[in-house]
Design a protein around this motif. Structure first.
Motif, PDB file in Angstrom:
ATOM      1  N   THR A  69      -2.064   1.669  12.658  1.00  0.00           N
ATOM      2  CA  THR A  69      -1.032   2.389  11.894  1.00  0.00           C
ATOM      3  C   THR A  69      -1.550   2.689  10.476  1.00  0.00           C
ATOM      4  O   THR A  69      -2.524   2.073  10.002  1.00  0.00           O
ATOM      5  N   THR A  70      -0.866   3.592   9.805  1.00  0.00           N
ATOM      6  CA  THR A  70      -1.245   3.943   8.440  1.00  0.00           C
ATOM      7  C   THR A  70      -1.125   2.715   7.533  1.00  0.00           C
ATOM      8  O   THR A  70      -1.956   2.501   6.651  1.00  0.00           O
ATOM      9  N   GLU A  71      -0.107   1.895   7.786  1.00  0.00           N
ATOM     10  CA  GLU A  71       0.071   0.677   6.977  1.00  0.00           C
ATOM     11  C   GLU A  71      -1.110  -0.270   7.197  1.00  0.00           C
ATOM     12  O   GLU A  71      -1.622  -0.858   6.251  1.00  0.00           O
ATOM     13  N   GLU A  72      -1.516  -0.393   8.434  1.00  0.00           N
ATOM     14  CA  GLU A  72      -2.660  -1.277   8.730  1.00  0.00           C
ATOM     15  C   GLU A  72      -3.925  -0.732   8.069  1.00  0.00           C
ATOM     16  O   GLU A  72      -4.721  -1.487   7.499  1.00  0.00           O
ATOM     17  N   ALA A  73      -4.079   0.584   8.148  1.00  0.00           N
ATOM     18  CA  ALA A  73      -5.261   1.197   7.523  1.00  0.00           C
ATOM     19  C   ALA A  73      -5.223   0.954   6.011  1.00  0.00           C
ATOM     20  O   ALA A  73      -6.242   0.606   5.388  1.00  0.00           O
ATOM     21  N   ALA A  74      -4.028   1.101   5.430  1.00  0.00           N
ATOM     22  CA  ALA A  74      -3.879   0.889   3.981  1.00  0.00           C
ATOM     23  C   ALA A  74      -4.201  -0.557   3.618  1.00  0.00           C
ATOM     24  O   ALA A  74      -4.888  -0.828   2.624  1.00  0.00           O
ATOM     25  N   ALA A  75      -3.737  -1.486   4.430  1.00  0.00           N
ATOM     26  CA  ALA A  75      -3.978  -2.909   4.138  1.00  0.00           C
ATOM     27  C   ALA A  75      -5.479  -3.206   4.167  1.00  0.00           C
ATOM     28  O   ALA A  75      -5.984  -3.953   3.315  1.00  0.00           O
ATOM     29  N   ILE A  76      -6.183  -2.606   5.110  1.00  0.00           N
ATOM     30  CA  ILE A  76      -7.634  -2.847   5.206  1.00  0.00           C
ATOM     31  C   ILE A  76      -8.327  -2.286   3.953  1.00  0.00           C
ATOM     32  O   ILE A  76      -9.197  -2.933   3.360  1.00  0.00           O
ATOM     33  N   LEU A  77      -7.869  -1.124   3.531  1.00  0.00           N
ATOM     34  CA  LEU A  77      -8.469  -0.510   2.328  1.00  0.00           C
ATOM     35  C   LEU A  77      -8.179  -1.364   1.086  1.00  0.00           C
ATOM     36  O   LEU A  77      -9.036  -1.539   0.219  1.00  0.00           O
ATOM     37  N   ARG A  78      -6.971  -1.910   1.048  1.00  0.00           N
ATOM     38  CA  ARG A  78      -6.581  -2.745  -0.093  1.00  0.00           C
ATOM     39  C   ARG A  78      -7.469  -3.985  -0.139  1.00  0.00           C
ATOM     40  O   ARG A  78      -8.004  -4.344  -1.188  1.00  0.00           O
ATOM     41  N   THR A  79      -7.667  -4.595   1.022  1.00  0.00           N
ATOM     42  CA  THR A  79      -8.513  -5.794   1.083  1.00  0.00           C
ATOM     43  C   THR A  79      -9.938  -5.447   0.657  1.00  0.00           C
ATOM     44  O   THR A  79     -10.643  -6.270   0.066  1.00  0.00           O
ATOM     45  N   ALA A  80     -10.346  -4.225   0.948  1.00  0.00           N
ATOM     46  CA  ALA A  80     -11.709  -3.809   0.583  1.00  0.00           C
ATOM     47  C   ALA A  80     -11.796  -3.435  -0.897  1.00  0.00           C
ATOM     48  O   ALA A  80     -12.853  -2.989  -1.369  1.00  0.00           O
ATOM     49  N   GLY A  81     -10.686  -3.566  -1.624  1.00  0.00           N
ATOM     50  CA  GLY A  81     -10.717  -3.362  -3.073  1.00  0.00           C
ATOM     51  C   GLY A  81     -10.484  -1.934  -3.524  1.00  0.00           C
ATOM     52  O   GLY A  81     -10.728  -1.600  -4.695  1.00  0.00           O
ATOM     53  N   ARG A  82     -10.002  -1.055  -2.620  1.00  0.00           N
ATOM     54  CA  ARG A  82      -9.734   0.321  -3.038  1.00  0.00           C
ATOM     55  C   ARG A  82      -8.455   0.367  -3.881  1.00  0.00           C
ATOM     56  O   ARG A  82      -7.530  -0.426  -3.651  1.00  0.00           O
ATOM     57  N   ASN A  83      -8.409   1.343  -4.847  1.00  0.00           N
ATOM     58  CA  ASN A  83      -7.191   1.462  -5.636  1.00  0.00           C
ATOM     59  C   ASN A  83      -6.124   2.251  -4.870  1.00  0.00           C
ATOM     60  O   ASN A  83      -6.417   2.852  -3.830  1.00  0.00           O
ATOM     61  N   GLU A  84      -4.884   2.263  -5.403  1.00  0.00           N
ATOM     62  CA  GLU A  84      -3.759   2.844  -4.644  1.00  0.00           C
ATOM     63  C   GLU A  84      -3.933   4.340  -4.394  1.00  0.00           C
ATOM     64  O   GLU A  84      -3.518   4.854  -3.360  1.00  0.00           O
ATOM     65  N   ASP A  85      -4.547   5.069  -5.325  1.00  0.00           N
ATOM     66  CA  ASP A  85      -4.781   6.510  -5.107  1.00  0.00           C
ATOM     67  C   ASP A  85      -5.728   6.722  -3.930  1.00  0.00           C
ATOM     68  O   ASP A  85      -5.510   7.578  -3.068  1.00  0.00           O
TER      69      ASP A  85
END
Ligand SMILES: O=P(O)(O)OC[C@H]1O[C@](O)(CO)[C@@H](O)[C@@H]1O
Length: 544
Positions: free
Chosen positions: A431-447
């Motif tokens: 899901t998009t939420e799961e994809a977002a969570a993975i990106l967050r864990t990888a240190g990406r910013n919100e933009d």
């Protein structure tokens, strides 16, 4: 409205009611889902739990099969009734692998004595080539067997010879020439030694343009090397057309027969399998037939709800007619099944690519899907992107063998893990939420997360059926082919079409024959349509 129409309507309604439920949810709601929606037959496992079916779906599909009298039509096929109505022929490829004591009648005559006698002749010939009892004209042993045929007279033996490569006798090589493009025969013959080359001309009709042209080229090559007198020792033929074989110059003892009740795409079980029989030996070939016989027995006797080929067919109907999916991908995680998708293209698309029912009326719903595929893991690096994120949903069959013939490091575990992973990914998606969570864990910013997460989202819910087996041996290959044959049969019966003719190939053949003299510049192009005429002119200019 017929009873099948009513059931199709109920299936459509059922789809509307269940569509919103994701595959993930279906698994979460039912811990027994895998057990409920999988069938085993000895080592063979058919898992269809990763499709959007519920117990009610299967009930409705089985009712549909019963309403379409799939079982009655199946029994008519096995009994030798002339179910190929447009050609007034029985459909009895199953007789070619029937029990040793079976009695199967066509027009009141038991066909089995001839079937057995012809197979025994083929086996003697195959043994002769393998042992060196049968030699070339100069006394050399045959090392190269060239099957010349096309369609069903090529795809089956070519696919099976590759699939069963570990069983091929050392010192024997199989070659398969099909295309009328002279490059095919040319490239095959280059490097071959005529003294050690055996040609098998395989053609049900013995009139097929490509095969006759290639057989002529092979004959000229052999005569060029060894002289006219060598032809008899280096050629054999497989056909239903005795007169044409004789006219070609192959003697009666080098001709292996089959019968008009064997469709070309169902002919691997007949003498068309001679090249395979030579390569793997009659004993392995018998095991291949035996595998198909096991599936015949299962198809004939298992209730529809536990009948693997019937279920394969019914789930295909669900995907094609209820979910509206246009194509079907076959993904063998078994490199030696590299030609299996091509084989299935002919089996499925030539059988069920029809637009009229048995009585000639237009069909009411879509028939055979477009079948395609490549072995995993190769396909993963080519077209799986579309399977995962494209706008078309493509139902897939994933084929997995548990035990390889060779152990190359831990590569087999890698292969299996890939096959399983793809099935899982098609099903669960991300899901998009799961994809977002993975990106967050990888240190990406919100933009960055907002920009990237849609691209890293996988819709999931893409259906897969998995066929798992112990090892790709002759018996298993026989079982796999027969499963798909009966799948295609089940679907054809539900659509009410004739799965055993192929009139759709005729028009192109006729037009090609008309165009040959025009392309050669021996006839005028004035009666052609403007496009074809323009193309002929352009090509003629290029040819000089
Ligand atoms: O064995 P034959 O008669 O050469 O035909 C080859 C192939 O051509 C077809 O008729 C289609 O053109 C197939 O059904 C068949 O397998």
């Amino acid at each position: 409205m017929t009873s099948t129409d009513v059931l199709f309507e109920r299936l459509a309604e059922h789809r509307r009611e269940t569509e919103a439920m994701s595959l993930r949810t279906l698994f979460e709601n039912d811990p027994q889902r895998f057990a409920r929606f999988s069938v085993t037959l000895d080592d063979l496992l058919f898992d269809y739990s990763k499709t959007h079916v519920t117990p009610e779906t299967i009930e409705l599909l089985a009712a549909l099969a019963r309403a379409a009298d799939v079982e009655g039509r199946r029994d008519a096929m096995f009994a030798g009734e002339k179910i190929n109505v447009t050609e007034d022929r029985a459909v009895l490829h199953t007789a070619l692998r029937a029990d040793a004591d079976a009695v199967i009648r066509v027009d009141g005559e038991d066909v089995m004595p001839e079937v057995r006698a012809e197979r025994a002749r083929a086996a003697r010939f195959a043994d002769g080539v393998r042992s060196g009892a049968l030699l070339g004209a100069t006394g050399e042993r045959f090392t190269d067997v060239v099957n010349i045929g096309i369609g069903g007279s090529d795809l089956g033996p070519a696919m099976a010879a590759l699939a069963l490569a570990p069983y091929v006798q050392k010192g024997l090589r199989g070659h398969f020439v099909s295309n009328v493009d002279g490059a095919h025969i040319n490239d095959t013959l280059r490097g071959l030694d005529p003294t050690r080359t055996l040609f098998l001309v395989a053609s049900k009709t013995f009139t097929t343009q490509e095969t006759m042209a290639n057989a002529g080229a092979a004959r000229r090559w052999l005569v060029g090397g060894l002289g006219e007198a060598a032809v008899g020792a280096h050629f054999a033929a497989i056909s239903t057309n005795v007169e044409a074989v004789e006219a070609f110059g192959v003697s009666a003892e080098r001709m292996f027969r089959f019968w008009d009740w064997v469709g070309g795409r169902y002919s691997i079980w007949s003498a068309i399998g001679l090249s395979l029989m030579i390569l793997i030996g009659p004993k392995n070939y018998e095991a291949f037939l035996g595998g198909a016989r096991e599936i015949d027995e299962h198809f004939r006797t298992a209730p529809l709800e536990e009948n693997i080929p019937a279920l394969m067919g019914l789930i295909g109907i669900w995907h094609r007619n209820v979910c509206g999916y246009d194509t079907h991908a076959v993904l063998p995680y078994d490199q030696r099944l590299a030609r299996f998708p091509a084989y299935l293209q002919q089996l499925d698309m030539e059988s069920n690519g029809k637009s009229v029912t048995l009585d000639g009326a237009p069909v009411k719903r879509k028939t055979g899907p477009i079948v395609w595929g490549e072995p995993g893991t190769n396909g993963q690096h080519a077209f799986y992107q579309l399977l995962h994120q494209g706008t078309n949903v493509v139902p897939t069959d994933i084929l997995l063998g548990a035990v390889p013939h060779e152990h190359v490091g831990d590569q087999h575990a890698m292969l299996i893990a890939n096959g399983l992973a793809q099935g899982e990914a098609f099903m669960t998606g991300r899901t998009t939420e799961e994809a977002a969570a993975i990106l967050r864990t990888a240190g990406r910013n919100e933009d960055e997360i907002a920009a990237l997460s849609p691209h890293k989202t996988f819709p999931g819910g893409r259906p897969t059926c998995t066929l798992a087996y112990r090892t790709l041996d002759p018996r298993t290959l026989g079982r796999l082919i027969a499963l798909y044959e009966h799948k295609v049969f089940t679907q054809g019966a539900i659509w009410g079409i004739n799965s055993f003719d192929q009139w759709g190939v005729e028009l192109g053949k006729e037009l090609a024959n008309r165009l040959i003299p025009i392309v050669k510049g021996e006839a005028g192009a004035e009666n052609l349509d403007a496009s074809t005429r323009g193309l002929v002119a352009h090509l003629q200019k290029l040819r000089g």
